[in-house]
Design a protein around this motif. Structure first.
Motif, PDB file in Angstrom:
ATOM      1  N   ASN A 118     -12.733   6.028  -6.022  1.00 59.73           N
ATOM      2  CA  ASN A 118     -13.513   4.788  -6.023  1.00 59.73           C
ATOM      3  C   ASN A 118     -13.929   4.376  -4.602  1.00 59.73           C
ATOM      4  O   ASN A 118     -13.560   5.030  -3.617  1.00 59.73           O
ATOM      5  N   HIS A 134      -7.371   8.377 -11.036  1.00 60.36           N
ATOM      6  CA  HIS A 134      -8.230   7.329 -10.461  1.00 60.36           C
ATOM      7  C   HIS A 134      -7.622   6.869  -9.144  1.00 60.36           C
ATOM      8  O   HIS A 134      -6.500   6.362  -9.123  1.00 60.36           O
ATOM      9  N   ALA A 136      -8.195   4.125  -6.614  1.00 62.38           N
ATOM     10  CA  ALA A 136      -8.930   2.854  -6.640  1.00 62.38           C
ATOM     11  C   ALA A 136      -9.477   2.526  -5.243  1.00 62.38           C
ATOM     12  O   ALA A 136      -9.117   3.166  -4.252  1.00 62.38           O
ATOM     13  N   GLY A 154      -3.454   2.380  -7.118  1.00 59.83           N
ATOM     14  CA  GLY A 154      -4.103   1.069  -7.068  1.00 59.83           C
ATOM     15  C   GLY A 154      -4.846   0.814  -5.770  1.00 59.83           C
ATOM     16  O   GLY A 154      -4.656   1.503  -4.754  1.00 59.83           O
ATOM     17  N   ALA A 155      -5.662  -0.205  -5.800  1.00 66.86           N
ATOM     18  CA  ALA A 155      -6.513  -0.546  -4.659  1.00 66.86           C
ATOM     19  C   ALA A 155      -5.688  -0.756  -3.397  1.00 66.86           C
ATOM     20  O   ALA A 155      -4.657  -1.444  -3.417  1.00 66.86           O
ATOM     21  N   VAL A 170       1.565   5.051 -12.334  1.00 65.61           N
ATOM     22  CA  VAL A 170       0.723   3.943 -11.849  1.00 65.61           C
ATOM     23  C   VAL A 170       1.324   3.449 -10.542  1.00 65.61           C
ATOM     24  O   VAL A 170       2.519   3.142 -10.474  1.00 65.61           O
ATOM     25  N   ILE A 171       0.493   3.371  -9.526  1.00 63.88           N
ATOM     26  CA  ILE A 171       0.915   2.854  -8.215  1.00 63.88           C
ATOM     27  C   ILE A 171       0.208   1.530  -8.013  1.00 63.88           C
ATOM     28  O   ILE A 171      -1.033   1.450  -8.095  1.00 63.88           O
ATOM     29  N   ALA A 173      -1.413  -1.983  -6.591  1.00 65.04           N
ATOM     30  CA  ALA A 173      -2.322  -2.289  -5.488  1.00 65.04           C
ATOM     31  C   ALA A 173      -1.506  -2.618  -4.244  1.00 65.04           C
ATOM     32  O   ALA A 173      -0.483  -3.316  -4.312  1.00 65.04           O
ATOM     33  N   ARG A 186       5.990   3.496 -12.952  1.00 65.86           N
ATOM     34  CA  ARG A 186       5.127   2.522 -12.277  1.00 65.86           C
ATOM     35  C   ARG A 186       5.859   2.038 -11.045  1.00 65.86           C
ATOM     36  O   ARG A 186       7.019   1.615 -11.125  1.00 65.86           O
ATOM     37  N   ALA A 188       5.457  -0.197  -7.147  1.00 61.91           N
ATOM     38  CA  ALA A 188       4.642  -1.156  -6.386  1.00 61.91           C
ATOM     39  C   ALA A 188       5.457  -1.622  -5.194  1.00 61.91           C
ATOM     40  O   ALA A 188       6.682  -1.480  -5.152  1.00 61.91           O
ATOM     41  N   GLY A 189       4.776  -2.205  -4.216  1.00 62.35           N
ATOM     42  CA  GLY A 189       5.429  -2.825  -3.075  1.00 62.35           C
ATOM     43  C   GLY A 189       5.456  -1.951  -1.846  1.00 62.35           C
ATOM     44  O   GLY A 189       4.996  -0.819  -1.834  1.00 62.35           O
TER      45      GLY A 189
HETATM   46  C1  LIG Z   1       1.472  -2.588 -10.554  1.00 63.34           C
HETATM   47  C2  LIG Z   1       0.692  -3.170 -11.736  1.00 63.34           C
HETATM   48  C3  LIG Z   1       0.172  -2.001 -12.580  1.00 63.34           C
HETATM   49  C4  LIG Z   1       1.681  -3.978 -12.528  1.00 63.34           C
HETATM   50  O1  LIG Z   1       1.007  -4.622 -13.565  1.00 63.34           O
HETATM   51  P1  LIG Z   1       1.850  -5.348 -14.742  1.00 63.34           P
HETATM   52  O2  LIG Z   1       2.607  -4.333 -15.500  1.00 63.34           O
HETATM   53  O3  LIG Z   1       0.891  -6.198 -15.495  1.00 63.34           O
HETATM   54  O4  LIG Z   1       2.932  -6.170 -13.953  1.00 63.34           O
HETATM   55  P2  LIG Z   1       3.100  -7.748 -13.802  1.00 63.34           P
HETATM   56  O5  LIG Z   1       1.850  -8.382 -13.295  1.00 63.34           O
HETATM   57  O6  LIG Z   1       3.714  -8.252 -15.081  1.00 63.34           O
HETATM   58  O7  LIG Z   1       4.185  -7.817 -12.636  1.00 63.34           O
HETATM   59  C5  LIG Z   1       5.506  -7.328 -12.784  1.00 63.34           C
HETATM   60  C6  LIG Z   1       6.225  -7.563 -11.473  1.00 63.34           C
HETATM   61  O8  LIG Z   1       5.708  -6.687 -10.471  1.00 63.34           O
HETATM   62  C7  LIG Z   1       5.151  -7.444  -9.377  1.00 63.34           C
HETATM   63  N1  LIG Z   1       3.909  -6.767  -8.980  1.00 63.34           N
HETATM   64  C8  LIG Z   1       2.852  -6.503  -9.762  1.00 63.34           C
HETATM   65  N2  LIG Z   1       1.912  -5.838  -9.082  1.00 63.34           N
HETATM   66  C9  LIG Z   1       2.387  -5.699  -7.837  1.00 63.34           C
HETATM   67  C10 LIG Z   1       1.840  -5.106  -6.679  1.00 63.34           C
HETATM   68  N3  LIG Z   1       0.664  -4.522  -6.674  1.00 63.34           N
HETATM   69  N4  LIG Z   1       2.589  -5.106  -5.554  1.00 63.34           N
HETATM   70  C11 LIG Z   1       3.813  -5.717  -5.540  1.00 63.34           C
HETATM   71  N5  LIG Z   1       4.384  -6.297  -6.629  1.00 63.34           N
HETATM   72  C12 LIG Z   1       3.663  -6.281  -7.758  1.00 63.34           C
HETATM   73  C13 LIG Z   1       4.900  -8.828  -9.935  1.00 63.34           C
HETATM   74  O9  LIG Z   1       4.940  -9.801  -8.910  1.00 63.34           O
HETATM   75  C14 LIG Z   1       6.048  -8.979 -10.908  1.00 63.34           C
HETATM   76  O10 LIG Z   1       7.219  -9.264 -10.170  1.00 63.34           O
HETATM   77  P3  LIG Z   1       8.389 -10.196 -10.788  1.00 63.34           P
HETATM   78  O11 LIG Z   1       8.908  -9.461 -11.994  1.00 63.34           O
HETATM   79  O12 LIG Z   1       9.379 -10.305  -9.659  1.00 63.34           O
HETATM   80  O13 LIG Z   1       7.720 -11.490 -11.140  1.00 63.34           O
HETATM   81  C15 LIG Z   1      -0.531  -4.023 -11.279  1.00 63.34           C
HETATM   82  O14 LIG Z   1      -0.118  -5.272 -10.766  1.00 63.34           O
HETATM   83  C16 LIG Z   1      -1.373  -3.332 -10.226  1.00 63.34           C
HETATM   84  O15 LIG Z   1      -1.185  -3.453  -9.018  1.00 63.34           O
HETATM   85  N6  LIG Z   1      -2.360  -2.542 -10.723  1.00 63.34           N
HETATM   86  C17 LIG Z   1      -3.319  -1.844  -9.908  1.00 63.34           C
HETATM   87  C18 LIG Z   1      -4.675  -2.480 -10.124  1.00 63.34           C
HETATM   88  C19 LIG Z   1      -5.765  -1.728  -9.418  1.00 63.34           C
HETATM   89  O16 LIG Z   1      -5.752  -1.535  -8.212  1.00 63.34           O
HETATM   90  N7  LIG Z   1      -6.737  -1.302 -10.216  1.00 63.34           N
HETATM   91  C20 LIG Z   1      -7.905  -0.615  -9.733  1.00 63.34           C
HETATM   92  C21 LIG Z   1      -9.133  -1.350 -10.187  1.00 63.34           C
HETATM   93  S1  LIG Z   1     -10.599  -0.598  -9.592  1.00 63.34           S
END
Ligand SMILES: CC(C)(COP(=O)(O)OP(=O)(O)OC[C@H]1O[C@@H](n2cnc3c(N)ncnc32)[C@H](O)[C@@H]1OP(=O)(O)O)[C@@H](O)C(=O)NCCC(=O)NCCS
Length: 196
Positions: A118, A134, A136, A154-155, A170-171, A173, A186, A188-189
């Motif tokens: 992307n 993908h 992002a 992720g982005a 899934v990694i 954002a 999955r 993150a962080g």
């Molecule tokens: C990681 C991801 C998949 C999680 O989504 P989800 O399953 O809906 O998770 P939730 O939003 O319920 O969050 C769960 C926990 O993870 C944390 N979290 C979610 N995304 C995070 C991220 N990117 N970085 C750090 N922590 C994250 C939330 O704060 C939450 O923490 P908590 O349990 O302490 O409250 C999503 O947030 C993400 O980053 N997706 C990538 C999106 C992207 O870049 N898409 C491309 C589009 S072009």
């Protein structure tokens, strides 16, 4: 080349703009939600069943859905490389790969079938992207990284050199990935940790 675009949502519109820039003639969209009004001034011809057998750009954001649609429709899948992409001559792209504006593909990077790199993502030398992966917007894959089939980076995430990311993973954002990631997990962080 004349093409249809499968998917008239946000990603479909982005792919349409990139396709125009790359010199494709876009005849219209296919979308299961048809009838839809015109999208970007082009007709939405109907659901998949309205496919005329010609080449398709599959613009479904869901990685598994992109692969499944290709299997059902059996169409030719052109590569879409936006003209602003910086592509090493030795980078390889499989059918249906889409590389959006200002992305970078390094030496001997390999972009799998229907993989999506992307906007502004950096895919460094010797990176291997599995089919339907993908990367992002703005993500950075350092040299030698391997991304499994259908995985999402992720982005803005950064994946350190030679890391392996399993299929369907899934990694999040903005993550900083410094250890291998298991298939279908999955993370993150900074540094990336498994999400429960
Ligand atoms: C990681 C991801 C998949 C999680 O989504 P989800 O399953 O809906 O998770 P939730 O939003 O319920 O969050 C769960 C926990 O993870 C944390 N979290 C979610 N995304 C995070 C991220 N990117 N970085 C750090 N922590 C994250 C939330 O704060 C939450 O923490 P908590 O349990 O302490 O409250 C999503 O947030 C993400 O980053 N997706 C990538 C999106 C992207 O870049 N898409 C491309 C589009 S072009």
């Amino acid at each position: 080349m004349r093409v249809l675009i499968l998917g008239a949502g946000g990603h479909g519109r982005a792919v349409c703009e990139a396709a125009w820039d790359a010199g494709f003639e876009v005849a219209g969209f296919l979308d299961g939600r048809a009838p839809l009004p015109e999208v970007l001034g082009l007709p939405v011809l109907g659901p998949e069943a309205a496919h005329d057998g010609g080449p398709l750009l599959i613009a479904l954001g869901d990685n598994a859905a992109r692969l499944a649609a290709a299997g059902r429709l059996g169409a030719a899948l052109p590569v879409l490389l936006h003209p602003s992409v910086v592509r090493a001559r030795s980078a390889e792209l499989a059918e249906g790969a889409v590389v959006m504006p200002r992305a970078v593909l390094g030496a001997q990077a390999r972009v799998g079938r229907l993989a999506l790199v992307n906007t502004g993502a950096i895919v460094e030398h010797d990176v291997e992207l599995g089919e339907g992966a993908h990367i992002a917007p703005g993500a950075v894959l350092c040299g030698g990284v391997r991304i499994g089939a259908r995985a999402l980076v992720g982005a803005g995430a950064v994946v350190a050199p030679n890391i392996q990311v399993g299929e369907g993973a899934v990694i999040g954002a903005g993550a900083s990935v410094i250890e291998n990631v298991d298939a279908f997990s999955r993370v993150a962080g900074v540094p990336a940790r498994i999400l429960l």
